[in-house]
Scaffold this active site. Structure first.
Site, mmCIF file in Angstrom:
data_model
loop_
_atom_site.group_PDB
_atom_site.id
_atom_site.type_symbol
_atom_site.label_atom_id
_atom_site.label_comp_id
_atom_site.label_asym_id
_atom_site.label_seq_id
_atom_site.Cartn_x
_atom_site.Cartn_y
_atom_site.Cartn_z
ATOM 1 N N GLY A 197 0.826 -1.205 0.000
ATOM 2 C CA GLY A 197 0.000 0.000 0.000
ATOM 3 C C GLY A 197 0.857 1.249 0.000
ATOM 4 N N VAL A 212 -20.253 -16.070 -21.813
ATOM 5 C CA VAL A 212 -19.827 -17.239 -21.067
ATOM 6 C C VAL A 212 -20.394 -17.238 -19.650
ATOM 7 C CG1 VAL A 212 -17.824 -18.486 -20.167
ATOM 8 C CG2 VAL A 212 -17.694 -17.384 -22.404
ATOM 9 N N ASP A 213 -20.286 -16.105 -18.958
ATOM 10 C CA ASP A 213 -20.616 -16.050 -17.539
ATOM 11 C C ASP A 213 -22.074 -16.421 -17.265
ATOM 12 O OD1 ASP A 213 -18.029 -15.031 -17.445
ATOM 13 O OD2 ASP A 213 -18.751 -12.966 -17.520
ATOM 14 N N SER A 214 -22.990 -15.756 -17.946
ATOM 15 C CA SER A 214 -24.403 -16.021 -17.696
ATOM 16 C C SER A 214 -24.795 -17.415 -18.182
ATOM 17 C CB SER A 214 -25.277 -14.957 -18.361
ATOM 18 O OG SER A 214 -25.071 -14.930 -19.768
ATOM 19 N N CYS A 232 5.449 -6.061 1.470
ATOM 20 C CA CYS A 232 5.798 -4.648 1.325
ATOM 21 C C CYS A 232 5.256 -3.835 2.506
ATOM 22 C CB CYS A 232 5.314 -4.128 -0.029
ATOM 23 S SG CYS A 232 6.147 -2.607 -0.551
ATOM 24 N N TYR A 233 4.187 -3.065 2.312
ATOM 25 C CA TYR A 233 3.606 -2.348 3.450
ATOM 26 C C TYR A 233 3.211 -3.333 4.549
ATOM 27 C CZ TYR A 233 0.424 0.586 6.180
ATOM 28 O OH TYR A 233 -0.195 1.265 7.201
ATOM 29 N N GLY A 269 -25.895 -14.192 -23.420
ATOM 30 C CA GLY A 269 -25.241 -14.711 -24.608
ATOM 31 C C GLY A 269 -23.766 -14.964 -24.402
ATOM 32 N N LYS A 286 -12.460 -14.797 -14.551
ATOM 33 C CA LYS A 286 -12.972 -15.326 -15.815
ATOM 34 C C LYS A 286 -12.431 -16.717 -16.128
ATOM 35 C CE LYS A 286 -15.062 -13.428 -18.740
ATOM 36 N NZ LYS A 286 -16.490 -13.428 -19.113
ATOM 37 N N GLU A 335 3.942 -11.818 -5.706
ATOM 38 C CA GLU A 335 2.774 -12.051 -6.548
ATOM 39 C C GLU A 335 2.970 -11.633 -8.000
ATOM 40 O OE1 GLU A 335 1.954 -7.953 -4.618
ATOM 41 O OE2 GLU A 335 3.087 -9.794 -4.215
ATOM 42 N N HIS A 351 7.619 -8.158 -3.893
ATOM 43 C CA HIS A 351 6.272 -8.599 -4.280
ATOM 44 C C HIS A 351 6.337 -9.979 -4.920
ATOM 45 C CE1 HIS A 351 3.996 -4.867 -3.515
ATOM 46 N NE2 HIS A 351 5.159 -4.278 -3.742
#
Length: 515
Positions: free
Chosen positions: A57, A228-230, A84-85, A226, A371, A173, A171
């Site tokens: 941060g 992917v998610d729904s 870090c922070y 229409g 996703k 990540e 970091h």
């Protein structure tokens, strides 16, 4: 945790990399969840996490403006990792001293490892890490020891093995830290005792139980866009509730060419989902008439979706619940309340555009997923590859791919151009190398010449990006000959376009969609 899945809580102190921490943990099949930095210790305990991670941060722990947090969290008997922070926070709390010596580190550094047990096990000396800090630890807390220093002589990793508390100045990540995945793996499995049970199969089982407990004997209307998610939501609800679910694809007139029909066929004939196709295009276009501002477009579409579902529900039966395909990045970009300092980047139509007076209780079974995780769940549910591998498509559809006002004429121009673009990518076997590709209609007239005649038509932008989860993205290097082919075919086939440009902006600083 919000999915009833035990995992790791990440306290977000405003780092630009916080979402990457969550991604890297989930990649090793451990659930992770980002929570606000000011979460109460009692709420942390209620989640029953394996461990806590404190993000980076912009604050300094020794100033009066230091980011506030519930110090009782540090009294919990949990393994903890500061990044870090987060290192400064753990050091300060346990009696160490952090200062700004005007000797920060930004960019690459190398680790000189003093202790390769536990956190740094199997991490070779000299490994490259990514630094981004000005403050540094100048005095260790009692009973803590240095695990590694940077090649610049700055404390890079510290730990208290008996308390199961560790912290790193770099970091782990980010991809620039070569052995970051190993370091996180060590923390998760050697120190925190996590179980790698964050899998599509387990997620589906847990969600089915939650959905059944929430809905009971009620009826659910499932909104399908229409995309992917729904579609994955519809398949998941069908698996959980069967005939209690009616999926409705609202054709708002803003879909890609033939998209509605293809989606309905995949769900109805492929999985047996009870799905209805409702044409609401005239209502949507009427509401959008004269509207140019992208945020207004999204909010209008979000509200009109709900009104369309309410209208459909009255004709189909009594429904108490509405299911939709909200994802984790949707909540983050819309400034979800659970995410602390997350800024509103843009309202997603199914997050920021929902009316307060809607008649439904929302069900959002994918709201904890990125996703790529949704795609794996869809595959596990048996959705066809043609649907799962489809590029992401925004809920507001082509409305946010037309700059300015939406008209039927502009929609038809964009729909045809976009279809040509995607077809060429398929023909060139490039479609599946790209995370998202689409065309943008820019209603700015440019002069051209076709044959011996002067033209004065619209500009079309092409966008193609590579990404993992949509939180960051880089533009895709399309071969020049493919770009030329796409441009020539569009200009020669689509009336209303006489110039094509290619967008080479990454995210950040740009977003993937133009609006």
């Amino acid at each position: 945790m919000s999915t009833s899945q035990r995992g790791i809580l990440i306290l977000d102190f405003g780092s630009q990399y916080t979402q990457l921490i969550a991604r890297r943990i989930r990649e090793q099949h451990v659930y992770s969840e980002i929570v606000p930095h000011d979460i109460a210790a009692s709420e942390v305990a209620r989640h029953n996490p394996y461990a806590l991670i404190f993000s980076g941060g912009p604050s300094s722990v020794y100033t009066s403006a230091a980011t506030r947090y519930d110090r009782e969290i540090l009294a919990l008997k949990l393994p903890m990792l500061g990044i870090c922070y987060g290192l400064h926070l753990l050091s300060d709390y346990h009696g160490g001293r952090v200062e700004n010596l005007n000797q920060g580190e930004y960019g690459f550094a190398n680790l000189e490892i003093d202790d390769d047990n536990n956190l740094l096990a199997q991490v070779p000396g000299g490994t490259q890490v990514w630094m981004s800090h000005q403050d540094q630890v100048v005095e260790l807390p009692p009973e803590w020891k240095i695990l590694a220093q940077s090649s610049n002589g700055i404390v890079a990793a510290i730990g208290n093995q008996s308390a199961q508390r560790y912290a790193v100045q770099f970091h782990p990540e980010v991809a620039h830290t070569v052995d970051g995945a190993t370091i996180l793996h060590n923390f998760m499995f050697k120190i925190a005792g996590c179980r790698p049970d964050w899998t599509p199969g387990n997620f589906i089982s847990q969600q089915i139980d939650r959905i059944r407990a929430t809905v009971g004997e009620g009826q659910v209307l499932c909104g399908v866009s229409g995309g992917v998610d729904s579609s994955v939501v519809a398949a998941l609800l069908h698996r959980a509730l069967g005939k209690q679910v009616t999926a409705v694809l609202i054709d708002h007139g803003l879909l890609r060419k033939n998209e509605a029909q293809q989606c309905v066929a995949a769900l109805r004939h492929g999985l047996g989902v009870n799905i209805q196709l409702v044409d609401e295009s005239r209502r949507f276009l009427t509401r959008l008439e004269g509207v140019s501002d992208p945020e207004r477009k999204r909010k209008i579409i979000g509200e009109q979706f709900i009104r369309a579902f309410e209208h459909s529900a009255r004709g189909l039966g009594a429904y108490q619940f509405l299911a939709q395909g909200t994802l984790y990045p949707d909540l983050i970009e819309s400034g979800g309340a659970q995410l602390g300092p997350a800024a509103v980047i843009k309202s997603h139509h199914n997050v920021g555009g929902l009316p307060d007076d809607m008649d439904f209780e929302l069900i959002e079974p994918l709201k904890d997923l990125f996703k790529d995780e949704v795609r794996r769940v869809g595959s596990e549910l048996g959705l066809p590859e043609s649907l799962i591998a489809r590029h992401p498509f925004p809920g507001p559809g082509l409305a946010v791919r037309i700059i300015g006002e939406i008209t039927a004429e502009r929609l038809e121009i964009l729909r045809e151009a976009d279809d040509i673009y995607l077809n060429v990518l398929h023909e060139e076997n490039l479609y599946h190398e790209i995370w998202q590709a689409f065309a943008v209609l820019i209603p700015v007239k440019t002069v051209g010449v076709m044959g011996d005649a002067r033209t004065y038509e619209n500009l079309l932008g092409l966008r193609a990006v590579v990404s993992v989860d949509g939180m960051t993205a880089d533009w895709f290097r399309l071969p020049q000959e493919v770009l030329s082919r796409i441009s020539n075919r569009i200009v020669n086939s689509v009336t209303g376009i006489n110039r094509v440009v290619y967008d080479i902006t990454s995210k950040p600083p740009g977003t993937i969609e133009w609006e």
